[in-house]
Design a protein around this motif. Structure first.
Motif, short mmCIF file in Angstrom:
data_model
loop_
_atom_site.label_atom_id
_atom_site.label_comp_id
_atom_site.label_asym_id
_atom_site.label_seq_id
_atom_site.Cartn_x
_atom_site.Cartn_y
_atom_site.Cartn_z
N ASP A 1 0.85 -1.19 0.00
CA ASP A 1 0.00 0.00 0.00
C ASP A 1 0.89 1.25 0.00
O ASP A 1 1.93 1.29 0.66
CB ASP A 1 -0.90 0.02 1.23
CG ASP A 1 -1.89 -1.14 1.24
OD1 ASP A 1 -1.86 -1.97 0.30
OD2 ASP A 1 -2.67 -1.24 2.21
N PRO B 1 -4.37 0.74 -1.01
CA PRO B 1 -3.95 -0.48 -1.72
C PRO B 1 -3.81 -0.20 -3.21
O PRO B 1 -4.49 0.66 -3.77
CB PRO B 1 -5.12 -1.45 -1.46
CG PRO B 1 -5.88 -0.88 -0.32
CD PRO B 1 -5.69 0.60 -0.38
N ARG C 1 1.35 -8.73 -0.28
CA ARG C 1 1.75 -7.35 -0.59
C ARG C 1 3.23 -7.19 -0.26
O ARG C 1 3.62 -7.27 0.90
CB ARG C 1 0.90 -6.35 0.20
CG ARG C 1 -0.51 -6.24 -0.34
CD ARG C 1 -1.33 -5.24 0.43
NE ARG C 1 -2.26 -5.88 1.32
CZ ARG C 1 -3.43 -5.38 1.71
NH1 ARG C 1 -3.81 -4.20 1.27
NH2 ARG C 1 -4.22 -6.02 2.53
N SER D 1 -4.27 -5.06 -5.70
CA SER D 1 -4.57 -5.50 -4.33
C SER D 1 -6.05 -5.34 -4.01
O SER D 1 -6.69 -6.24 -3.46
CB SER D 1 -3.74 -4.70 -3.32
OG SER D 1 -2.38 -5.03 -3.38
#
Length: 305
Positions: free
Chosen positions: A34, A45, A61, A49
């Motif tokens: 993020d 995000p 992530r 994602s």
């Protein structure tokens, strides 16, 4: 097959959606961490994602495909990795860990415009064709043999952003067809032929308009730098953004960079001919209609730097 899908921006979302709707199983989605977005720097995000979470897919992530990620994926025993604009390099041992390795969706007809910004570079160069390639990922930069490698026309007024969105939709179908062919054992990859060109990531300078160039070249700069990094010029020592322009058939004689309102249209001179400004953004202000901006200048003409 068991798939790992890696991608980050909007351009990778159509491929993720197409594979999620296919007969294959996505065992992991990889996207970058993020990142802060907007003036308030809100942690957000990535588009991939966000869509993976909506689809209920397992998500990793990470900004680096390191030993930890390799260990995680090894446990999942994927048959194939699919990567679209992830923003990181797949190195050994991850590169050959999936049974069939990795395939990559790239937005040019390879070997032309290998690198980070193939669509933007093609539009900036004033080209009339871009392309779609699905190729076997290897250690070299976009050098692998191709399963799909075809041309796609660039619209006469298409911006880089518009073209990328269109190619992303078309390319998703090519990826699914390639995955299906690999699953059947029928996919054939062909070595790339021709002279490579490099598509380096754009910086702010790539969107700087030189009004001494002819109208077509200036128009290509504006389209190629839209939406990122944005096309701009200088006015009164400050950056002045040009969000949208179009060709003009007006006979008005203007010096390069000279702006004048003619029959309701805001025209700007180039080295050969004029363009019409449609949407602009002066420094410190919001984007606005070009005619509204010019009327607010209360001048017969304005000169861009």
């Amino acid at each position: 097959m068991r798939l790992v899908v890696a991608g980050t921006p909007d351009a990778a979302v159509p491929t993720l959606e197409a594979l999620a709707a296919s007969e294959h199983e996505i065992v992991a989605v990889i996207s970058r961490e993020d990142a802060p977005v907007g003036r308030k720097r809100v942690l957000t995000p990535s588009p991939v994602s966000a869509r993976a979470l909506e689809l209920g897919l397992p998500l990793i992530r990470t900004n680096r495909l390191d030993e930890q990620v390799t260990a995680q994926l090894t446990e999942l025993q994927p048959d194939l990795g699919v990567i679209v604009a992830y923003g990181g390099i797949v190195r050994e041992p991850l590169l050959t860990m999936p049974r069939l390795g990795w395939i990559n969706l790239h937005f040019s007809q390879l070997p032309k415009w290998r690198g980070a910004a193939p669509v933007q570079r093609a539009v900036l160069a004033g080209e009339h064709e871009s392309g779609i390639a699905v190729f076997q990922l290897e250690a070299g930069l976009d050098t692998g043999p191709t399963f799909v490698n075809r041309a796609e026309p660039i619209g006469a007024d298409e911006t880089a952003g518009e073209l990328l969105e269109r190619l992303a939709q078309l390319g998703a179908a090519d990826v699914v067809e390639t995955v299906n062919a690999l699953a059947r054992g029928e996919a054939v990859a062909t070595p790339q032929e021709g002279t490579p060109t490099h598509a380096a990531k754009l910086g702010a300078a790539d969107g700087t308009i030189d009004w001494q160039f002819d109208a077509e070249r200036v128009y290509a700069t504006i389209r190629g730098a839209t939406p990122e990094p944005g096309a701009s010029t200088e006015l009164d020592g400050a950056r002045f953004k040009v969000h949208e322009a179009r060709r003009s058939g007006a006979d008005e004689e203007l010096q390069p960079g000279q702006v004048r309102l003619v029959s309701g249209a805001v025209l700007v001179g180039t080295g050969s001919g004029a363009l019409e400004l449609v949407r602009v953004q002066p420094a410190g202000k919001a984007a606005m209609n070009a005619a509204d901006w010019f009327r607010g200048c209360r001048a017969e003409s304005v000169i861009f730097g």
